[in-house]
Design an enzyme around this catalytic site. Sequence first.
Site, PDB file in Angstrom:
ATOM      1  N   CYS A  10       5.901  25.372 -13.560  1.00  0.00           N
ATOM      2  CA  CYS A  10       5.344  24.332 -14.286  1.00  0.00           C
ATOM      3  C   CYS A  10       6.062  23.666 -15.380  1.00  0.00           C
ATOM      4  CB  CYS A  10       3.954  24.731 -14.568  1.00  0.00           C
ATOM      5  SG  CYS A  10       2.858  23.286 -14.613  1.00  0.00           S
TER       6      CYS A  10
ATOM      7  N   GLU B 135       2.218  32.859 -10.692  1.00  0.00           N
ATOM      8  CA  GLU B 135       1.334  34.067 -11.497  1.00  0.00           C
ATOM      9  C   GLU B 135      -0.378  33.766 -11.483  1.00  0.00           C
ATOM     10  OE1 GLU B 135       2.610  31.206 -12.524  1.00  0.00           O
ATOM     11  OE2 GLU B 135       1.395  30.501 -14.356  1.00  0.00           O
TER      12      GLU B 135
ATOM     13  N   HIS C 242       1.986  27.596  -9.317  1.00  0.00           N
ATOM     14  CA  HIS C 242       1.914  28.699 -10.132  1.00  0.00           C
ATOM     15  C   HIS C 242       1.975  30.252  -9.478  1.00  0.00           C
ATOM     16  CE1 HIS C 242       1.376  26.852 -14.171  1.00  0.00           C
ATOM     17  NE2 HIS C 242       0.857  25.803 -13.457  1.00  0.00           N
TER      18      HIS C 242
END
Lengths: 81, 278
Positions: free
Chosen positions: B103, B237, B235
């Site tokens: 990002c 994560e 993302h």
Amino acid sequence: MMIQADVTIRLKKGMADPEGANTLKALTLLGFKNVKHVESMKTFRITLETDDAKNVEDEISEMCRKLLANPVIQEYSIKIL
Amino acid sequence: MKVKDIRVCVLRLEGTNCEEETAYSFRQLGADAEIIHLKQLTGDVREDEKRSLGDYQCLMIPGGFSSGDYVRAGAIWAARVKSAIGGDLIEFIEDGYPVGGICNGFQVLVELGVLPGLGGTMAAEPEIALTINDSDRFECRPTLLEHENTCVFTGSIPVGMISLMPSAHAEGKLTLPLGEEDKYLGKLIDNNQIVFRYVDPDGEYSGYPWNPNGSIYNIAGICNPEGNVFGMMPHPERAYERLMLPDWTRNTGSSNAEEYADGRLYFASVLDYVCSKF
């Protein structure tokens, strides 16, 4: 001496400008029927203290290349005030 | 080397907000991830807080709004990295160590000129741009990514697999130099640099909202020609555990419920790469 300059960063011609397009839409919805086109741009007013007035523009150009503008999408203009 | 010996540098700056999840993901897999501020690499801190890129085998630039996203998203972080530790970073990349940007981190890698890396390890000026989404809005939604080419962060993900990872950004539209789009796109394709592309649930390259930003060729993530620098807007994560997914409450308890989500493979892949290479 103190020198002030306005550095304007604008999108290159032909680049999509969603911020400008969205603002045009909003202005039209608000009843501003005469508005035909809106472009977004950003101005930084930079104050420098320097003894080397004739190289100020070069120094600001370097600022544009190193941070203020992405040459892929943007162009810049410098106006010494 | 062994996973437990791998030191991952999760870099942060004022406004970074995904460093904890990124470090968590690496730690869950057994690696030693440390969250450090950029100043710790540039030496503007106490002696005991100083770090060097050479202390680590992987560099991660996580998501967030570094320096308030002022000027352009990622531009201030990139300029500071370039001026203070640009040479160290070039060496790190040329030694083959992985550098990942998620990002805001992807925006930093693009502004740094290390992605796409067509003109060398770190170009003097950005070669491409991540611009304001076509919708002119912050887009926060689950996105589906087709894995098209393998880089060091995706070695465990089969080519063709579609992963679910959330996107959350306002400036994610991958934009190539005006009038030279085909030339640049051709190079990215020829070099196998396009890692992820946005698709819809049928696997088609659809427009909005499946392509959340209007990115050219539905590009969600690209690597450098060598494959060890990788940036993506979505993302991983935020898709590490099954419970992070939007539908997990509907699927918990079913015998098919898997404990992990697709993002875990991103972290597992890069650790596998470091283990085998160093």
